[in-house]
Scaffold this active site. Sequence first.
Site, PDB file in Angstrom:
ATOM      1  N   SER A  99       0.845  -1.196   0.000  1.00 53.86           N
ATOM      2  CA  SER A  99       0.000   0.000   0.000  1.00 53.86           C
ATOM      3  C   SER A  99       0.882   1.249   0.000  1.00 53.86           C
ATOM      4  O   SER A  99       1.648   1.455  -0.941  1.00 53.86           O
ATOM      5  CB  SER A  99      -0.964  -0.033   1.181  1.00 53.86           C
ATOM      6  OG  SER A  99      -1.992   0.916   1.029  1.00 53.86           O
ATOM      7  N   GLU A 116      -9.409  -5.631  -3.798  1.00 53.07           N
ATOM      8  CA  GLU A 116      -8.772  -4.646  -2.918  1.00 53.07           C
ATOM      9  C   GLU A 116      -9.799  -3.945  -2.024  1.00 53.07           C
ATOM     10  O   GLU A 116      -9.567  -3.727  -0.836  1.00 53.07           O
ATOM     11  CB  GLU A 116      -8.017  -3.616  -3.763  1.00 53.07           C
ATOM     12  CG  GLU A 116      -6.782  -4.159  -4.464  1.00 53.07           C
ATOM     13  CD  GLU A 116      -5.579  -4.267  -3.543  1.00 53.07           C
ATOM     14  OE1 GLU A 116      -5.674  -3.853  -2.371  1.00 53.07           O
ATOM     15  OE2 GLU A 116      -4.532  -4.769  -4.001  1.00 53.07           O
ATOM     16  N   HIS A 168      -7.699  -5.702   0.520  1.00 49.06           N
ATOM     17  CA  HIS A 168      -6.499  -4.880   0.635  1.00 49.06           C
ATOM     18  C   HIS A 168      -5.736  -5.221   1.910  1.00 49.06           C
ATOM     19  O   HIS A 168      -6.320  -5.345   2.982  1.00 49.06           O
ATOM     20  CB  HIS A 168      -6.896  -3.405   0.653  1.00 49.06           C
ATOM     21  CG  HIS A 168      -5.741  -2.460   0.621  1.00 49.06           C
ATOM     22  ND1 HIS A 168      -4.862  -2.395  -0.428  1.00 49.06           N
ATOM     23  CD2 HIS A 168      -5.309  -1.534   1.524  1.00 49.06           C
ATOM     24  CE1 HIS A 168      -3.947  -1.468  -0.190  1.00 49.06           C
ATOM     25  NE2 HIS A 168      -4.201  -0.932   0.995  1.00 49.06           N
TER      26      HIS A 168
END
Length: 516
Positions: free
Chosen positions: A207, A319, A427
């Site tokens: 990320s 995600e 995610h």
Amino acid sequence: MLLPLFLLNTAFAQQNPQVTISNGQLQGTYDASTGIYSYKGIPYALPPVGNLRWKEPQSPANWSGVLKAVHFSHMPMQKRIYSDMIFRADTMSEDCLYLNVWTPAKSGGEKLPVLVYFYGGGFVAGDGSESRYDGESLAQKGIVTVTINYRLGIFGFFAHPELSKESPHNASGNYGLLDQHAALLWVKANIAAFGGDPEKVTIAGESAGSFSVCAQVLSPISKGLFSGAIGESGGFSKMNPLSTGENGGLAFAKSAGVNSLADLRALSASQLLDLASKPGAWRFPSLIDGYFFTKQPIETLEAGEEMHVPVLVGWNSAEVPYQAFTGGDMPTPENYAKKIKQRYGADSATVLKLFPGNTQDEVIKSATALASDNFIVYGTWKWADMQAKTSGNPVYRYIFSCPRPPEVGKTAETPGKLPPAMVGASHASEIEFALGNLSSNKVYAWTPNDYKVSTTMEEYFANFIKTGNPNGKGLPKWKPNTKGSPVNYMDIDVKTKLEPETEGDRFLFLDKLNTK
């Protein structure tokens, strides 16, 4: 019976290991059950406090005697934003520029491969002490593993005209990225003392950590500091000019009732964090500051001016959930088509062709893909695509598809009025799999299949860190993407397999929208 003195000395040295680095001596700890030495809370820069707030990191001070590196340092200043972050540091401070090392080496000079991992958290949260980033598992595979702290939020990404004026580079903002750069310089200078090879360093992150990896690959000042890069869900596509950040800094100071840079620096860290955390008070942009970044990412990549190193990069199959696109509406074809028309107007027919929604299941799949693309997948794809075309080095692309199991004591979602919120791997859910840390996360009821996936993914990562190539004995063959080659990706799941890209048109369409 008394033990010979040399045996006592050997036992002491093993349980209280010491290394000498450029700033002095360190004492760490040894885990006899794993054979891994660890050194925590090592300063890699001066504390960025007082007049050093909002300055690029300065070289750390030397110390006399032996510095005990047995506890995690202060975590960076941040609000409690993400519930899945499990910190082992127990204090928070602006004085946060420290790193941690795990090593299997019994002495310096062993020239083991090195991993430096950057945490995620949207550049506003995170810490190198998080258990999911623990370096012990990879260290057991012969890798010296490093996690670092870098400045976050208002402390790490604040720009202001006065800051630019006092900078030797006429730049401001991007301090968190400069912290990472300083940590890489520290690794270059000191990692050999821990048995690491300063010429065999891979950087990785998830990320915001993946954006950070991309940033270091793109930055002209980081060339030569690493030999490979791993990005998990994140890559820059566009950035703002320095003037945008400076204007934002002026607006923040005005809203805070502060008249000068000196007054801003006089605020306590807690005061500053509270002011910056008010809704709408301030939001950092990624800046082309003329120093760390000199041009737009796409311009750097098109010119082939990025770091020419092997890259392993990918994203997760879901995600974000479909509701990130559909909102609170039921995922019916009618509601979905309405949302598409509202969002894409004249391009709606093309979007519905690429992301069809003729049934509820199809709506859920397409809305998940569309929301995920807009969130983080497109930028990651763009980086991977351009890196493969211009770097002259292999790019190994993946999609992580293994969803987390139910939480301990809970069962899987059962059908109700609304279908399950998430279909696929969400995610950040791959972190524990990739770094071999499933057992440290007690929230989920991990299954043998989860551990199987983790073994596969960690082996790929370990091989890549060691050789620049993820392939190894017993693993499905992973073909890289290079200029002119067929585009493939590794689908990492219980049955991991190489797949040809079949959705390139969707990314090319989004590329056109993003370059208008």
